[in-house]
Design an enzyme around this catalytic site. Sequence first.
Site, PDB file in Angstrom:
ATOM      1  N   GLU A 132       0.876  -1.175   0.000  1.00  0.00           N
ATOM      2  CA  GLU A 132       0.000   0.000   0.000  1.00  0.00           C
ATOM      3  C   GLU A 132       0.907   1.217   0.000  1.00  0.00           C
ATOM      4  O   GLU A 132       1.635   1.460   0.967  1.00  0.00           O
ATOM      5  CB  GLU A 132      -0.922  -0.028   1.225  1.00  0.00           C
ATOM      6  CG  GLU A 132      -2.046   0.990   1.143  1.00  0.00           C
ATOM      7  CD  GLU A 132      -1.773   2.216   1.981  1.00  0.00           C
ATOM      8  OE1 GLU A 132      -1.214   3.191   1.427  1.00  0.00           O
ATOM      9  OE2 GLU A 132      -2.097   2.196   3.174  1.00  0.00           O
ATOM     10  N   CYS A 157      -2.573   8.300   4.585  1.00  0.00           N
ATOM     11  CA  CYS A 157      -2.446   7.890   3.178  1.00  0.00           C
ATOM     12  C   CYS A 157      -3.674   8.264   2.366  1.00  0.00           C
ATOM     13  O   CYS A 157      -3.627   8.275   1.135  1.00  0.00           O
ATOM     14  CB  CYS A 157      -2.183   6.392   3.082  1.00  0.00           C
ATOM     15  SG  CYS A 157      -3.375   5.383   3.972  1.00  0.00           S
TER      16      CYS A 157
END
Length: 489
Positions: free
Chosen positions: A227, A264
């Site tokens: 990720e 994020c």
Amino acid sequence: MTTSIENLDRTVEAAHAAFEKARTVTPDTRASWLEAVADGLESDAPALIDIAVGETHLGTVRLQGELRRTTFQLRLFADEIRRGEHLDATIDHADDTWGVGPRPDIRRVNVPLGVVGVFGASNFPFAFSVMGGDSASALAAGCAVVHKAHDGHLDLAARTAEVVVTALETAGAPSGLFALVTGRPAAEALVDHPLVKAIGFTGSTTGGRALFDRASARPEPIPFYGELGGVNAVFVTESAWRSRRDDILTGYAQSFTLGMGQFCTKPGLLFVPAGDIGAVASVLSRALEGFEPTRLLNDRLHDGYRAAVTAVRGEPGVDAVVDGNCATPPAPTVLGTTAAHVRANPELVRQEMFGPASLVVEYGDTAELVGLARLLEGQLTTTLQADDDDDVSELAAVLADISGRVLWNGWPTGVTVSYAQHHGGPYPATTSTTTSVGTAAVGRFLRPVAYQSFPSARLPEPLQDGNPWGIAQRVDGEWRRPERKGIQR
């Protein structure tokens, strides 16, 4: 202390031995291990929070919430594996009248991969770190975990790992099922080790891509679930802008500065109608008046933030909308440009500024948004700020193509742990098509095996007609799910 290559080898070998002992335990047993870890983390919460505050500059309230999320996630996974949904146990009995010819008895079930290497994140020292989503889902799948601690919070990693190891062994799990390693040499050796069967990673695009390439270059390539982040673009239609401009800008200010912009899912890009940039600056300045900046997570991250903001700010056609700074701590920065400059230089909308900075792009007509969206790389999230009667079907379809989660009139920061959650997206948001958050994350660390014409007594428990584990089974096309109580919320 940095883990030596010799110690890394021994750690992985011990993890593999533990996996072999633990791979066939009942769902109830495995679930009890996860619950024991959750209990252990809660019991040690005051000490863990104190260490985390000292190492990360994050506030106590934020860290307490993150630790609660971590323990909730463990219990949610425990509930899920008791149900057995992750096993996808499927039974097709022999059928001589099957439409394509006689069908043999064939049964399929998901099995754990083996030892999983997990790399902790800097920005979530609990939720995406030692016992975060990757570690928890790998253990739930039936794997062993070797976790590489993030350098930004080594003391916290060591204390958390100690709690996890003690909880697992006290609950009866085999020794070595979870272990911690530190340092770059151990990190590289972890990816290379032949007994490691998958990697979970949360971090930068540069670091993640290097490890992804390394995992792919092995004699036996392994899955790399990375990720890597993104800019999480937000698109505001003209009608939504006219009806609630100030509310949109206020929500945007709160979202891109949440956690000092170190999420994020931070909205790093906002597309708005042109001709209103003075009002944008005024509303954002008011919305940020009470904001109290804090230090970023560590000096290395701060240096990267400064470099990214400086690079974007130095591009032709980019001006300051809210003129912040990159001091310690940094004041929020909003930069502005136009759709014409973006079309001339698409890299403007691909640069992540990991911290309290964002870029506003002015467009001339809503019809431009589809083309601008197509300039974006893969995203974790994209957002539509629109009115109900706006025709945004084409734009929504493009956003679904490039992102893992599409929001309507909301903000992307805040990723709940649930059954339907998807935290992923096309590269470079991630290196896979899977999610790292929610119950579906368990599936990353499983693979299917089919058994054909096996004697009943030799079948794994999940595939036996008597269903000794009491799990969900799909029998001859029909799901059978024993009733169970849900997670205690």
